[in-house]
Design an enzyme around this catalytic site. Structure first.
Site, PDB file in Angstrom:
ATOM      1  N   VAL A 110       0.851  -1.197   0.000  1.00  0.00           N
ATOM      2  CA  VAL A 110       0.000   0.000   0.000  1.00  0.00           C
ATOM      3  C   VAL A 110       0.885   1.245   0.000  1.00  0.00           C
ATOM      4  CG1 VAL A 110      -1.686   1.319   1.355  1.00  0.00           C
ATOM      5  CG2 VAL A 110      -1.900  -1.166   1.168  1.00  0.00           C
ATOM      6  N   GLY A 111       0.517   2.238  -0.807  1.00  0.00           N
ATOM      7  CA  GLY A 111       1.241   3.506  -0.811  1.00  0.00           C
ATOM      8  C   GLY A 111       2.561   3.467  -1.558  1.00  0.00           C
ATOM      9  N   ALA A 112       2.774   2.427  -2.366  1.00  0.00           N
ATOM     10  CA  ALA A 112       4.050   2.287  -3.077  1.00  0.00           C
ATOM     11  C   ALA A 112       3.988   2.804  -4.505  1.00  0.00           C
ATOM     12  CB  ALA A 112       4.480   0.818  -3.082  1.00  0.00           C
ATOM     13  N   GLY A 113       2.813   3.281  -4.941  1.00  0.00           N
ATOM     14  CA  GLY A 113       2.670   3.769  -6.311  1.00  0.00           C
ATOM     15  C   GLY A 113       2.432   2.668  -7.321  1.00  0.00           C
ATOM     16  N   LEU A 114       1.992   1.500  -6.848  1.00  0.00           N
ATOM     17  CA  LEU A 114       1.759   0.362  -7.738  1.00  0.00           C
ATOM     18  C   LEU A 114       0.276   0.123  -8.001  1.00  0.00           C
ATOM     19  CD1 LEU A 114       4.402  -2.160  -6.313  1.00  0.00           C
ATOM     20  CD2 LEU A 114       4.633  -0.637  -8.289  1.00  0.00           C
ATOM     21  N   SER A 116      -2.371   0.020  -5.778  1.00  0.00           N
ATOM     22  CA  SER A 116      -3.068  -0.865  -4.837  1.00  0.00           C
ATOM     23  C   SER A 116      -4.528  -0.471  -4.673  1.00  0.00           C
ATOM     24  CB  SER A 116      -2.364  -0.862  -3.474  1.00  0.00           C
ATOM     25  OG  SER A 116      -2.317   0.437  -2.917  1.00  0.00           O
ATOM     26  N   ASP A 160      -4.945   3.754 -13.764  1.00  0.00           N
ATOM     27  CA  ASP A 160      -4.765   2.625 -12.845  1.00  0.00           C
ATOM     28  C   ASP A 160      -5.895   1.600 -12.935  1.00  0.00           C
ATOM     29  OD1 ASP A 160      -2.544   4.080 -12.147  1.00  0.00           O
ATOM     30  OD2 ASP A 160      -2.926   4.032  -9.991  1.00  0.00           O
TER      31      ASP A 160
END
Length: 333
Positions: A110-114, A116, A160
């Site tokens: 979470v919060g990694a820019g992937l 989620s 996204d």
């Protein structure tokens, strides 16, 4: 009845930040997934269980405007708004209101820019829509996922949820999408363990653009042309080795341009350069920067690059491009 659905994470291959200025971008689904299990319950509430989403989990239920927290641990709570809006939109589509329990597990930090948030929204829409007897196309799921992001975030390009719903490679410009042939890229994602604020980073670039347009505009234009070149390479009938080398070169150039915009950090640069030194053909930021993730193209060198990322202080994730987007994994009547 119980339905299990999954949706993938995403990386921006090329074009982050310049896409805000009308330039194209290319994104891809990667083989990290969020799984959502949905079933009806008897109490009429929507109940969300998030037990493993790469942060401590939580369980919460709500009815109308009241939320009943049973546990509450940090960033895991961020899934709530996306899941709730996704369920509400599906119920509107189905023109039915019933109690639903959804259970979430995820491989995506979470919060990694992937992506989620988009993955959990898309997987929720997939599971709950099938639970209610709806047969939505991936494109319809993507549109609902975009609506979820607009409701929760107030703004969204739609990249996204579209990548997560459809899978593969996606070329995006000014609100329109084009699926590209999938190139099997052997990649390693490196997570810094921290995340930057997308809003703040976009504002930083905007400020520099307004103050020094004669400097920033050529950078953004170069990024736009670079994305077009990357699309050309993806579509071309090159053999795999040539294609990988050219894409790797474009990745390195794109990272340099992002660095010039001021959105890289020392921790990101450490992972990028460690990856290249370990044999990656290309490595760059993916997403807004300021933390978050980078990715490296590492044919036959994924293990070495993953080790280099770990030594440089990052969390390596060896993965590949996901041809599939939303997937219905199981239906139990």
């Amino acid at each position: 009845m119980r339905v299990l659905a999954s949706a993938p994470a995403k990386i921006i291959l090329f074009g982050e930040h310049s896409v805000v200025y009308g330039k194209p971008a290319i994104a891809a689904a990667i083989d990290l997934r969020t799984y959502v299990k949905a079933e009806f319950n008897e109490n009429g509430r929507i109940r969300i269980e998030a037990k493993d989403i790469r942060t401590p989990g939580l369980t919460v239920s709500f009815s109308e405007d009241q939320i009943y927290f049973e546990t509450d641990y940090g960033k895991a709570a961020e899934v709530l708004s996306y899941v709730r809006e996704a369920i509400n939109l599906v119920m509107e589509e189905a023109e039915k209101q019933k109690g639903v329990t959804v259970s979430i597990t995820s491989q995506i930090p979470v919060g990694a820019g992937l992506g989620s948030s988009a993955a959990v929204a898309v997987a929720t829409i997939g599971a709950v829509s099938r639970l209610f007897g709806l047969e939505l196309t991936p494109e319809e799921v993507a549109k609902l996922g975009h609506k979820v992001e607009l409701l929760v975030q107030g703004a969204s390009s739609g990249i996204d949820p579209t990548v997560s719903a459809i899978g593969g490679f996606l070329y995006y410009q000014k609100g329109s999408f084009e699926s590209l042939p999938v190139v099997e890229l052997p990649i390693v994602v490196g997570y810094t363990g921290s995340s930057g604020s997308t809003k703040e980073l976009v504002a930083k670039v905007r400020k520099n653009y307004e103050e020094m347009p004669e400097i920033i505009d050529p950078i953004l234009n170069s990024m736009g042309r670079l994305v077009e070149k990357a699309r050309e390479v993806i579509l071309a009938e090159y053999d795999k080795e040539i294609k990988f080398k050219r894409l790797g070169t474009l990745m390195n150039i794109n990272h340099g341009l992002l660095d010039a915009l001021g959105v890289s950090t020392k921790s990101l640069s450490d992972l990028v350069y460690a990856s290249r030194e370990a044999g990656a053909l290309g490595a760059k930021i993916t997403g807004a920067g300021g933390g978050g993730c980078m990715y490296a193209l590492a044919p036959e060198k994924q293990s070495e690059v993953a080790t280099a990322i770990k030594i440089a202080g990052g969390m390596p994730i060896v993965t590949k491009i996901s041809r599939e987007g939303l997937r219905i994994e199981d239906i139990v009547q």
